[in-house]
Write a protein that holds these residues in place. Structure first.
Motif, PDB file in Angstrom:
ATOM      1  N   CYS A   1      26.933 -29.601 -35.969  1.00 37.15           N
ATOM      2  CA  CYS A   1      27.378 -30.979 -35.700  1.00 37.15           C
ATOM      3  C   CYS A   1      27.489 -31.207 -34.187  1.00 37.15           C
ATOM      4  CB  CYS A   1      28.721 -31.249 -36.366  1.00 37.15           C
ATOM      5  SG  CYS A   1      29.238 -32.956 -36.133  1.00 37.15           S
ATOM      6  N   PRO A   2      26.884 -32.261 -33.684  1.00 36.95           N
ATOM      7  CA  PRO A   2      26.908 -32.505 -32.247  1.00 36.95           C
ATOM      8  C   PRO A   2      28.250 -33.024 -31.736  1.00 36.95           C
ATOM      9  CG  PRO A   2      25.759 -34.285 -33.353  1.00 36.95           C
ATOM     10  CD  PRO A   2      26.102 -33.274 -34.414  1.00 36.95           C
ATOM     11  N   CYS A   3      29.101 -33.524 -32.632  1.00 34.14           N
ATOM     12  CA  CYS A   3      30.335 -34.157 -32.151  1.00 34.14           C
ATOM     13  C   CYS A   3      31.401 -33.139 -31.777  1.00 34.14           C
ATOM     14  CB  CYS A   3      30.883 -35.114 -33.198  1.00 34.14           C
ATOM     15  SG  CYS A   3      29.843 -36.555 -33.425  1.00 34.14           S
ATOM     16  N   HIS A   4      31.732 -32.274 -32.706  1.00 33.04           N
ATOM     17  CA  HIS A   4      32.819 -31.337 -32.437  1.00 33.04           C
ATOM     18  C   HIS A   4      32.426 -29.899 -32.736  1.00 33.04           C
ATOM     19  CE1 HIS A   4      34.564 -35.299 -33.179  1.00 33.04           C
ATOM     20  NE2 HIS A   4      35.298 -35.001 -32.146  1.00 33.04           N
ATOM     21  N   GLY A   5      31.127 -29.678 -32.926  1.00 29.73           N
ATOM     22  CA  GLY A   5      30.627 -28.319 -32.995  1.00 29.73           C
ATOM     23  C   GLY A   5      30.860 -27.579 -34.297  1.00 29.73           C
ATOM     24  N   CYS A  40      29.054 -35.451 -41.608  1.00 29.09           N
ATOM     25  CA  CYS A  40      29.963 -34.329 -41.361  1.00 29.09           C
ATOM     26  C   CYS A  40      31.320 -34.620 -42.014  1.00 29.09           C
ATOM     27  CB  CYS A  40      30.150 -34.135 -39.856  1.00 29.09           C
ATOM     28  SG  CYS A  40      31.179 -32.723 -39.428  1.00 29.09           S
TER      29      CYS A  40
END
Lengths: 435, 166
Positions: B99-103, B81
């Protein structure tokens, strides 16, 4: 030599204490009297951390909440457990995770020690932050203690760096991705960002060199820096005197009216409660007396020492209980291809992560923390208001509590209310929190 | 005007000490500088081009990228990302990268759709040689700037993030 009546059968203990060897080590008389204890405290390198006498006000738990001392106790616990863990840990990508499992299955008390190390680290971050809050609220960073506040901010940064570097070492998914997010933040620093990140990681990705670098920084570099700053911190504390019991914070009018010289540093530029600037020397001569009167002070040994012992035991009991009750998390082996859902930074950085979801990374990830640390460092030189009374410091206190509450809110939202994809999740529906 | 011997010696000490610090710093820095990345990458031959159907994203583990096809064009989209380096999975339900971290959300062409990322996903150059896809992993091109949306594919509904209000 000895004024004890010679009973003819002097005990081995007395003989030992009177031997030339013993006297070369411990020069002071037996400490069964206040004078003996004071002399020994004065002449002993370890007990010399304490002044011989301390303000009576310091004995109240709520004078300092013992937060600085609690931080030191936690650091000692972390040092001891950390050294133990070092015997069983190899900072290699192929071994680190396996060593975590060996700690659980093969090493005596290995898992417990790891748990205590983990919870101790979390508590230390808390204790150091609350110590900062307490010192701010008491205005204890003001002259002549400005520089010690700066040292304290340095120790806070070291504590956070300890946490961040230590976070990678288990080499599980939690470690790998929290550090990926954390170190990629550095990339956004203008100009040097990408280069700095690669220097920190020893390459462009988190791999063997990053693990080794983090390990060396964690166990050696930060420890050396911590001891150096801690020595200065305590030395300045002794030299500048305690803010607690210093007349500036004493709220009763009579004590404040008798304000006088505390240390030579403060003596030449000193303010009275009514705002007049006087030469401290003159004030000492004219003043009816000052706060360092005998009835305001007690011997540090035993009065403060016994309190510190109780606090130390309570802290040890607490981390031990936490270590027994809650296991330090260990997820699957680090996998660079799969980011776990959700990927959260350690809780003390999760406020930053929450900020990142709303603002440009340069603002949230670089400028915000840099401005925060910079403001803390400059605070004692910017805030020139000499008064330590809350009524005189409304602006400073409101500003401080606003920023602090904002940080708390961001942290709570990030830690408890965020789920996969950083979507909003109510914690009572599903809690995504990894300590 | 000319310095006394004392002043000269004092200045000499300071300059000498300063040089020593600079030398120590410089050598430490040179020693600790990361070595050149050994995994420089190269040409990675993959399946024939028609093995990647429209609207698909196939992960290539060796190079940590996806081969995607959007609007009949092939892309080699880096998994990393551009926001904070998380590995972005492809969400079949929505047909987007999420992205799973911050969408952050990207379309099949790696172009930014929403979230905090500063640009689209980075890509490797992709060629077709004798009908086969070949990706050059040694080169990573920066993703398209925000606002570029040439390869949006029809939305499939659904999202892989369970909470949809984000």
């Amino acid at each position: 030599m000895s004024d004890r009546p010679d009973s003819g059968t002097t005990s081995w203990r007395t003989r030992l204490q009177e031997s030339a060897v013993y006297r070369s080590v411990v020069r002071t008389p037996p400490f069964d009297s206040p004078r003996g204890r004071a002399q020994r405290a004065f002449g002993n390198v370890f007990l010399h951390v304490y002044p011989v006498r301390v303000p009576r006000a310091l004995l109240r738990f709520r004078s300092t909440w013992r937060l600085g001392f609690i931080s030191s106790v936690l650091f000692a616990i972390l040092l001891i457990t950390g050294v133990y863990l070092m015997f069983f840990y190899t900072p290699a990508v192929s071994m680190a995770y396996g060593d975590m499992q060996l700690l659980r299955s093969q090493v005596g008390f290995g898992q417990l020690i790891r748990n205590v190390h983990r919870w101790g680290a979390h508590l230390m971050v808390l204790a150091v932050v609350f110590h900062l809050v307490r010192v701010f609220v008491d205005g204890a960073y003001k002259a002549p203690r400005q520089f010690n506040w700066v040292i304290g901010v340095g120790l806070l940064v070291i504590t956070l760096a300890y946490s961040f570097t230590g976070y990678l070492l288990p080499w599980d998914q939690l470690a790998y991705w929290a550090v990926t997010v954390g170190s990629d933040l550095v990339q956004y620093a203008p100009g040097v960002g990408g280069w700095l990140r690669n220097f920190l990681l020893g390459g462009s990705t988190i791999g063997q060199s990053a693990l080794l670098r983090f390990y060396v920084i964690h166990v050696a570099v930060l420890t050396a820096a911590f001891f150096a700053l801690m020595a200065v911190h305590l030395w300045r504390l002794r030299k500048d005197g305690l803010a607690v019991g210093d007349p500036d914070v004493a709220h009763d009018v009579t004590t404040r009216a008798t304000e006088a010289v505390r240390t030579p540093v403060a003596a030449d530029a000193h303010w009275l409660a009514d705002g007049r600037r006087v030469l401290g020397v003159v004030e000492t001569e004219d003043g009816p007396g000052h706060a360092r009167e005998p009835e305001h002070e007690v011997f540090a040994w035993p009065h403060l020492l016994i309190r510190h012992q109780v606090v130390a035991l309570a802290v040890i009991a607490l981390v031990l209980a936490l270590g027994i009750a809650f296991e330090a998390p260990l997820r699957e082996l680090a996998n660079p291809n799969v980011t776990p859902e959700p990927s959260k930074a350690p809780w003390y950085f999760v406020g930053l992560q929450e900020l990142l979801a709303h603002f440009d990374p340069l603002v949230a990830g670089v400028l915000a923390p840099a401005v925060l640390v910079g403001a803390l460092l400059l605070l004692p030189y910017v805030d020139r208001n000499p008064s330590r009374r809350p009524e005189d410091r409304r602006v400073a206190l409101v500003l401080f509590w606003t920023i602090f509450l904002a940080l708390v809110v961001l942290t709570v939202i990030g830690a408890l209310f965020r789920g996969p994809g950083w979507g909003f999740v109510l914690p009572w529906e599903h809690l995504y929190f990894e300590p | 005007m000319s310095p006394t011997r004392r002043e000269l010696l004092e200045a000499g000490w300071k300059v000498g000490g300063g040089l020593l610090v600079v030398a120590a710093g410089w050598t430490s820095f040179e020693a600790l500088k990361p070595l050149a990345d050994v995994s420089g990458g190269g040409l990675l031959p993959l399946l024939p081009a028609d093995a990647y159907p429209e609207g698909s994203a196939t992960f290539v583990r060796e190079g940590r990228f996806f081969v995607t096809r959007a609007k009949d064009e092939l892309f080699a989209v880096s998994q990393k990302c551009p926001h904070l380096g998380c590995a972005v999975p492809f969400c079949e339900a929505s047909g987007h990268f999420e992205c799973p971290c911050h969408g952050s959300v990207y379309n099949l062409g790696g172009e930014w759709m929403s979230g905090p990322a500063p640009r689209g996903m980075d890509k490797h150059p992709l060629q077709i040689v004798d009908g086969r896809v070949v990706v050059n992993t040694a080169v990573l091109e920066q993703g398209a700037p925000l606002g570029t949306r040439e390869y949006d594919t029809p939305s499939r509904g659904g999202s892989c993030a369970p909470a949809d209000e984000a």
